[in-house]
Design an enzyme around this catalytic site. Structure first.
Site, mmCIF file in Angstrom:
data_model
loop_
_atom_site.group_PDB
_atom_site.id
_atom_site.type_symbol
_atom_site.label_atom_id
_atom_site.label_comp_id
_atom_site.label_asym_id
_atom_site.label_seq_id
_atom_site.Cartn_x
_atom_site.Cartn_y
_atom_site.Cartn_z
ATOM 1 N N PHE A 134 0.604 -1.433 0.098
ATOM 2 C CA PHE A 134 0.446 -0.018 0.171
ATOM 3 C C PHE A 134 0.765 1.397 0.212
ATOM 4 O O PHE A 134 1.756 1.194 0.888
ATOM 5 C CB PHE A 134 -1.023 0.143 1.017
ATOM 6 C CG PHE A 134 -1.720 1.228 1.407
ATOM 7 C CD1 PHE A 134 -2.931 1.185 0.196
ATOM 8 C CD2 PHE A 134 -1.380 2.497 1.314
ATOM 9 C CE1 PHE A 134 -3.719 1.932 0.823
ATOM 10 C CE2 PHE A 134 -2.416 3.296 1.885
ATOM 11 C CZ PHE A 134 -2.882 3.146 1.019
ATOM 12 N N ASP A 219 8.829 2.533 1.422
ATOM 13 C CA ASP A 219 7.887 3.168 2.076
ATOM 14 C C ASP A 219 8.012 3.087 3.514
ATOM 15 O O ASP A 219 7.166 2.393 3.491
ATOM 16 C CB ASP A 219 6.818 2.808 1.179
ATOM 17 C CG ASP A 219 4.938 4.068 1.879
ATOM 18 O OD1 ASP A 219 5.458 4.680 2.696
ATOM 19 O OD2 ASP A 219 4.955 3.867 1.185
ATOM 20 N N LYS A 248 2.711 10.149 8.733
ATOM 21 C CA LYS A 248 2.210 9.549 9.577
ATOM 22 C C LYS A 248 2.831 9.551 10.629
ATOM 23 O O LYS A 248 2.310 11.549 10.993
ATOM 24 C CB LYS A 248 2.310 7.975 9.453
ATOM 25 C CG LYS A 248 0.889 7.555 8.761
ATOM 26 C CD LYS A 248 0.702 6.146 8.695
ATOM 27 C CE LYS A 248 -0.013 5.512 7.893
ATOM 28 N NZ LYS A 248 -1.427 5.539 7.864
HETATM 29 N N1 PLP Z 1 2.059 4.223 2.794
HETATM 30 C C1 PLP Z 1 2.061 3.626 3.430
HETATM 31 C C2 PLP Z 1 3.328 2.884 4.110
HETATM 32 C C3 PLP Z 1 1.163 4.133 4.105
HETATM 33 O O1 PLP Z 1 0.377 2.982 5.102
HETATM 34 C C4 PLP Z 1 0.129 4.891 3.832
HETATM 35 C C5 PLP Z 1 -1.327 5.280 4.687
HETATM 36 O O2 PLP Z 1 -1.897 4.717 4.896
HETATM 37 C C6 PLP Z 1 0.272 6.129 2.863
HETATM 38 C C7 PLP Z 1 1.225 5.547 1.993
HETATM 39 C C8 PLP Z 1 -0.455 7.151 2.347
HETATM 40 O O3 PLP Z 1 -0.231 8.324 3.163
HETATM 41 P P1 PLP Z 1 -1.360 9.356 3.190
HETATM 42 O O4 PLP Z 1 -2.482 8.460 3.690
HETATM 43 O O5 PLP Z 1 -0.676 10.473 4.020
HETATM 44 O O6 PLP Z 1 -1.115 9.596 1.960
#
Ligand code: PLP
Length: 398
Positions: A134, A219, A248
């Site tokens: 994700f 990520d 986050k």
């Molecule tokens: N990458 C990861 C691993 C995430 O857990 C999330 C959000 O849950 C995102 C990217 C996306 O971040 P945002 O919701 O701040 O756009």
């Protein structure tokens, strides 16, 4: 003419929300507008790393709000320079670009990798990502996701994201071709249900990408900023990636995220990247307040200790109720329920005053504040135990 609608209906209906309005938060606790108190083990989905409305962030925001909100991203400002320097000093990266969300940071990482491909690899643009991964909800990051439910949505997708299998290095090797520029992964797949990449897999990926001249992009939007007991998860595997994204926890509850790159990978030229609010001093002041606490060795040691404590208490609970294993690291853990009762547990929890998350029907994910106390952990375990008994899950062993 004003049409009479329920105030809730003025918001786009993009997810199933319970009919509760949260009004106030403090540490591990939230209160709704009727005064009911909830123990929060979701914390905005692993966002509030210092808990709800911590004084350090509230004070930093108040002080910065009186000084300067936004000069323009085309000028330097003190908090963004300080925060970038602090992140660079404490990581293997050389430069930072701040964004307003995790998805935007990942979008930037994808652009940076494509720029690198244009400069150094004849326009190679494919980034190998992973089934179950994700990375966000912009069009490119949704295309990078390996989430099955996204597959039919918003076609046509952005091309260039072939999917490999987590912890299967051969599946990555098979996808490498002339067009490949990098590999991007979450060190622990959070949304998919807390599935960790092994240290050996991360090391093998680093060796493979180095050998092939490809970029390794981590990520760490969910795993970074102390969540797994190290400031950044990649430290567990002893590797140095080329690009990392944070989100986050870095803002501790305010919209702040970041794209970091090594000197070789940091190849944006003027005009390639930008954004009105990027690196604004208000959000960066919050980021500085977070980093000052989370980067302390004693703080990270406590995350590790409390993570092990939560893990062992979840294992005991699981044994009592005939549930499955606990996986994850630090304070990002999942309990395998072995049956699709996640949503029922979350709904009962809301009634009983404990906020839990079920990223999959058979999985509970725990992502409390990083400064959660053992007493709060035990309160959550006791409440979860009661819910499991109420739902008739207990085998009545304990
Ligand atoms: N990458 C990861 C691993 C995430 O857990 C999330 C959000 O849950 C995102 C990217 C996306 O971040 P945002 O919701 O701040 O756009």
């Amino acid at each position: 003419m004003t049409v009479a609608i329920h105030p809730f209906d003025a918001l786009m209906d993009i997810t199933a929300r319970p009919p509760v309005v949260f009004a106030r938060g403090e540490g591990a606790w939230l209160w709704d507008d009727a005064g009911k108190r909830y123990l929060d083990f979701v914390q905005g989905w692993a966002v509030n790393c210092l808990g709800h409305s911590p004084p350090a962030i509230a004070d930093a925001l108040a002080a910065q709000a009186k000084l300067l909100l936004t000069p323009s991203p085309a000028f330097y400002n003190g908090p963004s320079v300080k925060l970038a320097k602090a992140l660079v000093d404490q990581s293997c990266f050389r430069q930072v670009f701040f964004t307003n969300s995790g998805a935007e940071a990942n979008e930037g990482a994808i652009k940076l990798a494509r720029k690198y491909g244009a400069l150094h690899r004849n326009g190679a643009y494919e980034i190998i990502t992973f089934e179950g991964g994700f990375h966000g909800r912009t069009l490119a990051t949704m295309s990078a996701c390996g989430k099955k439910a996204f597959e039919p949505l918003f076609e046509p997708k952005v091309p260039g994201f072939p999917k490999a299998k987590l912890n299967d290095i051969d599946s990555v090797k098979r996808l490498i071709g002339d067009k490949t520029i990098g590999v991007m992964l979450e060190p622990i797949q959070g949304e998919a249900g807390v599935w960790p990449a092994t240290d050996e897999f991360l090391q093998a990926l680093r060796a493979l990408t180095t050998e092939q001249g490809l970029l390794l992009i981590v990520d760490e939007i969910q795993t970074g900023i102390g969540r797994t007991g190290k400031l950044f998860h990649y430290e567990h595997a002893g590797i140095t990636p080329d690009i990392m994204t944070l989100g986050k926890g870095i803002g501790g509850g305010v919209p702040l995220a970041a794209l970091l790159a090594t000197e070789a990978a940091s190849c944006f030229a003027h005009g390639d990247q930008g954004g009105t609010f990027n690196g604004n001093p208000l959000m960066c002041a919050a980021g500085l307040a977070v980093l000052q606490q989370v980067a302390q060795p004693d703080f990270l040691k406590a995350v590790t200790g409390n993570g092990l404590f939560l893990e062992s208490e979840l294992q005991r609970l699981s044994a009592r109720h005939g549930l499955g294993s606990v996986r994850g690291k630090g304070l990002l853990l999942a309990l395998d329920l072995k049956r699709p009762i996640g949503a029922a547990i979350v709904a009962e929890g809301l009634q009983d005053g404990v906020l839990l998350n079920a990223p999959q029907p058979d999985t509970l994910r725990f992502m409390p504040a990083l400064n959660v106390t053992r007493d709060e952990i035990m309160q959550m375990i006791t409440m979860l135990d009661t819910i499991l008994r109420k739902l008739g899950v207990a085998r009545c062993v304990g």
